[in-house]
Design an enzyme around this catalytic site. Structure first.
Site, short mmCIF file in Angstrom:
data_model
loop_
_atom_site.label_atom_id
_atom_site.label_comp_id
_atom_site.label_asym_id
_atom_site.label_seq_id
_atom_site.Cartn_x
_atom_site.Cartn_y
_atom_site.Cartn_z
N ARG A 405 11.09 -7.70 1.25
CA ARG A 405 12.01 -8.01 0.16
C ARG A 405 12.31 -6.78 -0.69
O ARG A 405 11.42 -6.09 -1.16
CB ARG A 405 11.44 -9.13 -0.71
CG ARG A 405 12.41 -9.59 -1.80
CD ARG A 405 11.79 -10.66 -2.66
NE ARG A 405 11.60 -11.91 -1.92
CZ ARG A 405 10.50 -12.65 -1.99
NH1 ARG A 405 9.49 -12.25 -2.71
NH2 ARG A 405 10.42 -13.78 -1.32
N HIS A 435 3.31 -7.94 8.14
CA HIS A 435 2.75 -7.37 6.91
C HIS A 435 1.47 -6.59 7.19
O HIS A 435 0.91 -5.96 6.29
CB HIS A 435 2.49 -8.51 5.92
CG HIS A 435 2.21 -8.07 4.52
ND1 HIS A 435 0.96 -8.20 3.94
CD2 HIS A 435 2.99 -7.48 3.59
CE1 HIS A 435 1.00 -7.74 2.70
NE2 HIS A 435 2.21 -7.29 2.47
N TYR A 472 -1.59 2.29 -6.56
CA TYR A 472 -2.22 1.03 -6.17
C TYR A 472 -3.63 1.31 -5.66
O TYR A 472 -3.88 2.33 -5.03
CB TYR A 472 -1.45 0.33 -5.05
CG TYR A 472 -0.05 -0.12 -5.37
CD1 TYR A 472 0.57 0.16 -6.60
CD2 TYR A 472 0.70 -0.81 -4.42
CE1 TYR A 472 1.86 -0.26 -6.87
CE2 TYR A 472 2.00 -1.23 -4.69
CZ TYR A 472 2.57 -0.94 -5.91
OH TYR A 472 3.86 -1.35 -6.17
N HIS A 596 -4.86 -3.86 -5.71
CA HIS A 596 -4.08 -4.27 -4.55
C HIS A 596 -4.92 -4.57 -3.31
O HIS A 596 -4.43 -5.21 -2.38
CB HIS A 596 -3.05 -3.17 -4.22
CG HIS A 596 -1.96 -3.58 -3.29
ND1 HIS A 596 -1.91 -3.17 -1.98
CD2 HIS A 596 -0.88 -4.37 -3.47
CE1 HIS A 596 -0.83 -3.68 -1.40
NE2 HIS A 596 -0.20 -4.41 -2.28
#
Length: 687
Positions: A405, A435, A472, A596
């Protein structure tokens, strides 16, 4: 497992996370320019929240108004609660900006000049800048039957101008619209000699409101107000109809800017009749209007910390460390041959990951490279290395997730560039976003006088994105363990080819084995607790929403399993409820870096099983994505993950927020010894 347990609302949980982010802006211990940055981050997060979550809620209400949310509320009631809380959050955000942060910045010589404060010299400079730099780019649109209300692009800056008088054709002027092209700077630096401040700035909206009359000559400007419309940004791709995912996406991307409106932002002083007109044109209700005291887009202020050279007002810079095993090795492959390597970003540098790929691209012994890409940025040395490898004759295969996205266009561009140099590019599996974070390198080596192929793997919890690797917290593992390498090879086979499910021996993979293995591991802790043994689950992730996992955790608590959850963002589980979850704690760490990494720890009767993963415990990760969880077997590395990834967070009493059973959070009270997970790791690893 039937799900009969209570859940908390997802959208309210997301807003709760953003309230914790905004709290960073109120913390006097946070450097001033970083406090401004946290306000901007909150705005950026809210933009995505409205583009995706609120847009989805509106669609559900239209399509199935009688349906209930997973936590049991009617859709409309949930929407109303979310709107009310979002309005409060936005009000708090602007109050903090104008009453706390901007006055403090002014004291430090950083000032935003309002038009009503300009002296004659500043006014002349501003006029010349508007006429020379802005006016030639702007297009005024007068509203009349021949000029209907324009379709306003998603998140664009616009001005509605109330007019009086007749134009050159004798038409009665009532209203005009001016759209600010994205090419125009949103913040302009005023020369220091004119400003009187070391760092003086003027917002684009200030220029517009002062000089908009130049766009409507000989007419009277009664009012000029900025507004912004947020639109549904979900892309629709019919998986049954497409023959080429990239071509289909390229056709859909332009439409993202023109989806259904979900939010209207206007300056607080906008006349009521103008607001009504904007709502009517946007097909929105009054509750969807957010009146703000100032700029309608605070994200534009994100650049200020980079424009202001004041290190004393920012987080102290740091240099990420390189593990000695890598620094002292002649090459990355030699270092990995000596044993598994764990990297903890951002405290340890991401550079070894880049060097591994860069060395592989040049190494004549390397015959093949396989890589997954979810997010990597528009300027990525990692992608340069992959293209160099292809040009050097390596067999390069890249699984590029085109549906990441807001990174779709970037990934389409990378896919085209990779194909142009001869790399094999695939887009994963339609219907299951890829992912997983995997790199596989195949190298021809000589062992015992015989040539053989040896595999090397990098697996991570975060993206192959050098910039976010400094922002992150993530773990990465480099290994030549042949069982893990064989599993990674099988996952790539599934992604690039067609065939049945392959058996994996070390990795847990969604949508196949990841969810069952998580449930089995929790149930094993339940069995141990019932047998009178020590039992514990500790898990760290970005979000916890999947109902059957939550149900298993509730059952674990009731069996006496101690469950500690470190969930940075939204969590649907209710902790601390007597008889249900009194043995469960949930905390969120919010600090300088975005937490994260995903870590799963199971006591396992003393064996202590530790897995790292790219997957949160959400429906999408467990059932609609390709994800992997990988074990940390080597004892020293396992102790590191437990200490650096879990224990420091459980001991944090400065940046930790404890979740209450009603879903609200409170800061953990500091004890005699102050403990901050991120600062402690910075001190340990970085110079």
């Amino acid at each position: 497992m039937s799900v009969r347990y209570p859940l908390l609302n997802r959208e309210l949980g997301i807003l709760g996370f953003n309230e914790r982010v905004l709290a960073q802006a109120a913390d006097p211990q946070v450097p001033l320019l970083e406090r401004l940055r946290f306000i901007c981050i909150t705005s950026s997060n809210l933009d995505e929240f409205f583009e995706v979550r609120m847009a989805g809620l509106q669609e559900q209400i239209r399509d199935n108004p009688g349906a209930l949310t997973p936590d049991g509320m009617s859709l409309q009631h949930a929407y109303d609660l979310v709107v009310e809380r979002a309005q409060r959050l936005v009000h708090r955000q602007y109050t903090m900006l104008h009453e706390t942060v901007l006055p403090a910045l002014e004291q430090e010589g950083i000032y935003f000049h309002a038009a009503d404060t300009w002296n004659d010299e500043q006014l002349e400079w501003a006029r010349r800048y508007f006429l020379d730099e802005l006016l030639p780019v702007l297009t005024p649109i007068g509203l009349d039957p021949a000029h209907p209300f324009p379709r306003v692009l998603n998140k664009s800056l616009n001005f509605v101008v109330e007019l009086e008088g007749r134009d050159a054709f004798g038409r009665q002027a009532v209203m005009g619209i001016v759209q600010a092209p994205r090419a125009l700077p949103r913040v302009v630096r005023m020369p220091q000699a004119l400003s009187g401040f070391e760092h003086g700035f003027v917002l684009l909206s200030t220029f517009m409101q002062r000089f908009v009359g130049e766009l409507f000559p000989q007419l009277v400007v009664k009012s000029c107000n900025q507004f912004r419309i947020t639109r549904n940004s979900e892309l629709f791709v019919d998986e049954d109809e497409i023959t080429n995912l990239r071509v289909a996406l390229q056709g859909e991307l332009p439409a993202r800017h023109l989806g259904n409106a979900v939010r209207l932002e206007v300056s607080a002083d906008t006349p009521a009749h103008i607001v009504r007109r904007l709502l009517e044109e946007s097909l929105l209700d009054e509750k969807d209007c957010y009146r703000v005291a100032g700029s309608v887009n605070l994200v534009r202020l994100m650049q200020i910390p980079d424009l202001v050279d004041r290190p004393d007002l920012k987080f102290a810079p740091f240099t990420a460390s390189i593990p000695p095993v890598i620094a002292n090795a002649p090459a990355m492959f030699d270092a990995i041959d000596d044993g598994d390597i764990l990297l903890h970003h951002p405290y340890e540098s991401f550079q070894p990951v880049l060097e591994l790929l860069q060395q592989a691209a040049k190494d004549p012994s390397v015959v093949a490279i396989k890589q997954t890409i979810y997010r990597t940025g528009t300027d990525s040395p990692l992608m340069d290395a992959l293209m160099a490898a292809a040009r050097n004759g390596k067999e390069v295969t890249v699984v590029v997730e085109l549906l990441a996205r807001f990174d779709e266009e970037t990934n389409i561009n990378w896919a085209s560039q990779l194909e142009a140099v001869g790399a094999h590019v695939v887009y994963g599996v339609v219907g299951h976003k890829c992912h997983a974070k995997m790199m596989l390198i195949v190298r021809r080596v000589v062992e015992s006088g015989k040539a053989t192929l040896r595999r090397y793997v990098h697996l991570g919890t975060g993206n192959y994105h050098p910039r976010t690797a400094r922002l992150y917290t993530d773990f990465g593992l480099m290994t030549a363990d042949q069982k893990i390498c064989e599993d990674v090879h099988h996952v790539f086979q599934q992604l690039t080819g067609i065939g049945g499910e392959l058996t994996l021996h070390e990795l847990w993979q969604s949508p196949f084995t990841l969810h069952p293995r998580i449930i089995e591991s929790i149930r094993a802790e339940i069995d141990n607790a019932r047998a009178g043994k020590r039992a514990r689950v500790v898990a760290k992730m970005n979000a916890l929403l999947e109902p059957t996992v939550i149900a298993a955790l509730y059952e674990a608590s009731q069996a006496g399993v101690k469950v500690d959850l470190i969930v940075r963002g939204v969590c649907a589980l209710k902790p601390g409820v007597p008889g249900l979850s009194e043995n469960i704690t949930v905390r969120s760490i919010v600090g300088r870096f975005l937490e994260h990494h995903r870590i799963y720890y199971f006591h396992a009767d003393g064996a202590e099983e530790v897995y790292l993963s790219s997957a949160d415990w959400m429906d999408r990760n467990l059932f609609r994505r390709v994800e992997v969880a990988f074990p940390i077997r080597e004892r020293k590395l396992k102790r590191r993950v437990i200490a650096e990834g879990l224990s420091v967070c459980l001991g944090d009493n400065q940046s930790a927020w404890l979740m209450q059973s009603d879903g609200h959070y409170r800061r953990r009270r500091a004890g005699k010894t102050l403990r901050n997970a991120q600062l402690g790791l910075l001190a340990k690893f970085c110079s």
